[in-house]
Motif scaffolding. Structure first.
Motif, short mmCIF file in Angstrom:
data_model
loop_
_atom_site.label_atom_id
_atom_site.label_comp_id
_atom_site.label_asym_id
_atom_site.label_seq_id
_atom_site.Cartn_x
_atom_site.Cartn_y
_atom_site.Cartn_z
N ASP A 49 0.80 -1.22 0.00
CA ASP A 49 0.00 0.00 0.00
C ASP A 49 0.84 1.27 0.00
OD1 ASP A 49 -2.51 -1.00 -0.27
OD2 ASP A 49 -3.11 -0.73 1.81
N VAL A 50 2.08 1.21 0.47
CA VAL A 50 2.88 2.43 0.54
C VAL A 50 3.08 2.99 -0.86
CG1 VAL A 50 4.02 1.73 2.67
CG2 VAL A 50 5.10 1.21 0.48
N TYR A 51 3.01 4.31 -0.97
CA TYR A 51 3.10 5.03 -2.23
C TYR A 51 1.91 4.74 -3.15
CZ TYR A 51 7.97 6.04 -1.00
OH TYR A 51 9.11 6.47 -0.37
N GLY A 52 0.85 4.16 -2.63
CA GLY A 52 -0.29 3.80 -3.47
C GLY A 52 -1.28 4.94 -3.63
N ARG A 53 -2.03 4.88 -4.72
CA ARG A 53 -3.13 5.82 -4.96
C ARG A 53 -4.45 5.19 -4.52
NH1 ARG A 53 -2.58 10.37 -8.40
NH2 ARG A 53 -0.86 10.34 -9.91
N LEU A 54 -5.35 6.02 -4.00
CA LEU A 54 -6.71 5.58 -3.71
C LEU A 54 -7.48 5.35 -5.01
CD1 LEU A 54 -7.54 8.13 -0.88
CD2 LEU A 54 -7.10 5.70 -0.57
N ARG A 55 -8.55 4.54 -4.91
CA ARG A 55 -9.47 4.35 -6.02
C ARG A 55 -10.67 5.28 -5.83
NH1 ARG A 55 -11.03 -1.81 -6.02
NH2 ARG A 55 -12.66 -0.92 -7.37
N TRP A 56 -11.21 5.77 -6.94
CA TRP A 56 -12.40 6.61 -6.85
C TRP A 56 -13.62 5.80 -6.43
CZ3 TRP A 56 -11.86 11.41 -6.22
CH2 TRP A 56 -11.06 12.24 -7.01
N ASP A 57 -13.73 4.58 -6.94
CA ASP A 57 -14.97 3.83 -6.83
C ASP A 57 -15.03 2.86 -5.66
OD1 ASP A 57 -13.05 2.09 -7.76
OD2 ASP A 57 -14.27 1.24 -9.37
N ALA A 58 -14.23 3.09 -4.62
CA ALA A 58 -14.18 2.20 -3.47
C ALA A 58 -13.91 3.01 -2.20
CB ALA A 58 -13.09 1.14 -3.67
N PRO A 59 -14.14 2.42 -1.03
CA PRO A 59 -13.73 3.10 0.20
C PRO A 59 -12.21 3.22 0.25
CG PRO A 59 -15.30 1.33 0.67
CD PRO A 59 -14.87 1.16 -0.76
N ALA A 60 -11.72 4.17 1.02
CA ALA A 60 -10.28 4.35 1.21
C ALA A 60 -9.74 3.25 2.13
CB ALA A 60 -10.01 5.72 1.83
N SER A 61 -8.42 3.10 2.10
CA SER A 61 -7.77 2.27 3.11
C SER A 61 -7.89 2.98 4.46
CB SER A 61 -6.30 2.08 2.76
OG SER A 61 -6.15 1.49 1.48
N ALA A 62 -7.66 2.24 5.55
CA ALA A 62 -7.75 2.83 6.88
C ALA A 62 -6.76 3.98 7.03
CB ALA A 62 -7.50 1.78 7.94
N LEU A 63 -7.26 5.14 7.43
CA LEU A 63 -6.39 6.29 7.64
C LEU A 63 -5.61 6.12 8.95
CD1 LEU A 63 -8.16 7.44 5.36
CD2 LEU A 63 -8.08 9.64 6.52
N THR A 64 -4.35 6.48 8.91
CA THR A 64 -3.49 6.42 10.08
C THR A 64 -3.09 7.84 10.48
OG1 THR A 64 -1.39 6.34 8.86
CG2 THR A 64 -2.57 4.25 9.18
N THR A 65 -2.22 7.94 11.48
CA THR A 65 -1.75 9.26 11.91
C THR A 65 -0.81 9.90 10.88
OG1 THR A 65 0.06 8.22 13.15
CG2 THR A 65 -1.98 8.70 14.36
N ARG A 66 -0.46 9.16 9.83
CA ARG A 66 0.37 9.70 8.75
C ARG A 66 -0.40 9.67 7.43
NH1 ARG A 66 6.37 7.08 10.08
NH2 ARG A 66 6.57 7.98 12.16
N CYS A 67 -1.68 9.98 7.53
CA CYS A 67 -2.59 9.80 6.40
C CYS A 67 -2.40 10.79 5.27
CB CYS A 67 -4.03 9.85 6.90
SG CYS A 67 -4.45 11.36 7.82
N ILE A 68 -1.54 11.77 5.41
CA ILE A 68 -1.29 12.70 4.30
C ILE A 68 0.12 12.52 3.74
CG2 ILE A 68 -2.94 14.41 5.17
CD1 ILE A 68 -0.47 16.02 6.17
N SER A 69 0.74 11.39 4.11
CA SER A 69 2.10 11.09 3.65
C SER A 69 2.06 10.01 2.58
CB SER A 69 2.96 10.63 4.84
OG SER A 69 4.21 10.12 4.38
N LEU A 70 2.59 10.30 1.42
CA LEU A 70 2.56 9.36 0.30
C LEU A 70 3.28 8.07 0.63
CD1 LEU A 70 1.79 8.94 -2.71
CD2 LEU A 70 4.05 9.87 -3.29
N SER A 71 4.37 8.13 1.40
CA SER A 71 5.21 6.96 1.64
C SER A 71 4.75 6.11 2.81
CB SER A 71 6.66 7.40 1.88
OG SER A 71 6.75 8.21 3.04
#
Length: 362
Positions: free
Chosen positions: A273-295
């Motif tokens: 999942d690291v460096y991954g893009r979200l999908r438009w048509d699905a729920p997001a992965s679980a957000l963590t305390t580093r949820c705005i970090s690409l890596s």
């Protein structure tokens, strides 16, 4: 003149939020008509955010472990008459029980926080109790851990208890986020809320990333939008900009050409999942305390060359745009990642109001 039992039950539920964080739980409970009268947290940035969004709530910036139970009557005038239903919320930090915590150990000083919260429940016997945490809180110990002790306390005090693991996306949250929840009531039987989204529910589909963030104006990495509060994205190095541009919607590091690959990933098949893009048509992965970090997870914007912004992360946690966050970029991400999703809290809140209505209210 003292109020009658019927008059008391006809009044708003008063909420005492003992691990308020930035206010996700309180926001959801407020949305179902509850009155947030007291909050306690010792994180300085989260405390500022909470107070910004709940200006009339009595806020105490203290560690629950050093806060005396006898102080509540002196601090919160709403408690003194107790002529209204009371809810104690104890959504303690989840890191000691999280599988994502690489330093997780049984000696973590935060593990007993639920026990400290239990002191308040035992001392004041609130009508309702709410707990939310990661499912791992159930595995610390089957007999001696904080959760079994807390459950025994509730049982001895006569509470009706409903507890279990739920997925937030089953309650309209556009995010795959598994959580343990516990609801307790002295005013009658209580049950976990029915799922509102997903197969077999009223709405067959889960809420998607597209439905929650696609209308926000585009910004670049490192940019802050001038008119949308907290629509701010972290900067990216030239190399990481090249990596995100080489990543398709829903894709990740496996889609990169060889010259963009990280050496540490050459023989490593995990952490896809690291460096991954979200999908438009699905729920997001679980957000963590580093949820705005690409890596640090699948937190790349579906189409723009950046990680999601603070506002986009907040929306995926179902915060309204009127809810504003304060602090540094990393602090705001931590506050959002630690928060209880507002729609989950709202659904849990409705379970309490349903129980209250069943006692003769309204």
């Amino acid at each position: 003149m003292p109020v009658t039992a019927r008059e008391r039950l006809a009044k708003k539920i008063k909420v005492f939020d003992f691990f308020s964080g930035c206010g996700g739980t309180s926001a959801g409970l407020r949305d179902v008509g509850m009155d947030i009268v007291f909050a306690l947290d010792f994180d300085p940035e989260a405390s500022k955010t909470f107070q910004r969004n709940f200006p009339t709530t009595k806020f105490v910036k203290r560690d629950v472990r050093y806060f005396e139970t006898c102080s509540i009557e002196n601090l919160v005038s709403e408690w003194r008459s107790k002529d209204h239903p009371i809810l104690f919320s104890g959504c303690a930090p989840c890191q000691p029980f999280s599988q994502q915590n690489g330093q997780r150990n049984d000696e973590d000083e935060r593990i007993p926080l639920l026990t400290h919260f239990g002191r308040f429940v035992k001392a004041y016997s609130p009508d309702f109790v709410l707990i939310e945490n990661v499912p791992g809180i159930q595995t610390i110990s089957s007999t001696a851990g904080p959760l079994p002790k807390f459950l025994r306390t509730l049982t001895k005090m006569g509470y009706s208890v409903a507890a279990g693991t739920v997925d937030c996306c089953s309650y309209g949250v556009p995010q795959k986020r598994s959580r343990f929840v516990l609801l307790a009531s002295l005013l009658g039987d209580i049950s976990l809320p029915k799922r509102s989204h997903g197969p077999g529910a009223e709405l067959a589909s889960f809420s998607t990333v597209n439905a929650w963030i696609s209308d926000l104006p585009p910004i670049q990495a490192g940019e802050t939008h001038s008119s949308v509060p907290n629509h701010r994205a972290a900067k990216l190095s030239p190399l990481n900009l090249a990596r995100i541009r080489a990543t398709p919607i829903g894709g990740g590091r496996r889609d990169w050409p060889e010259d963009l690959q990280l050496t540490c990933h050459a023989q490593h098949k995990g952490h896809t999942d690291v460096y991954g893009r979200l999908r438009w048509d699905a729920p997001a992965s679980a957000l963590t305390t580093r949820c705005i970090s690409l890596s640090n997870g699948r937190f790349g914007h579906p189409t723009q060359a950046r990680a999601i912004s603070v506002r986009e992360a907040a929306r995926l946690q179902t915060f309204d745009d009127s809810f504003e966050f304060t602090g540094s970029l990393n602090s705001m991400a931590k506050q959002i990642g630690n928060a209880v999703p507002v729609l989950l809290a709202k659904s849990l809140g409705r379970a309490f109001t349903t129980t209250l209505n069943g006692t003769g209210r309204g």
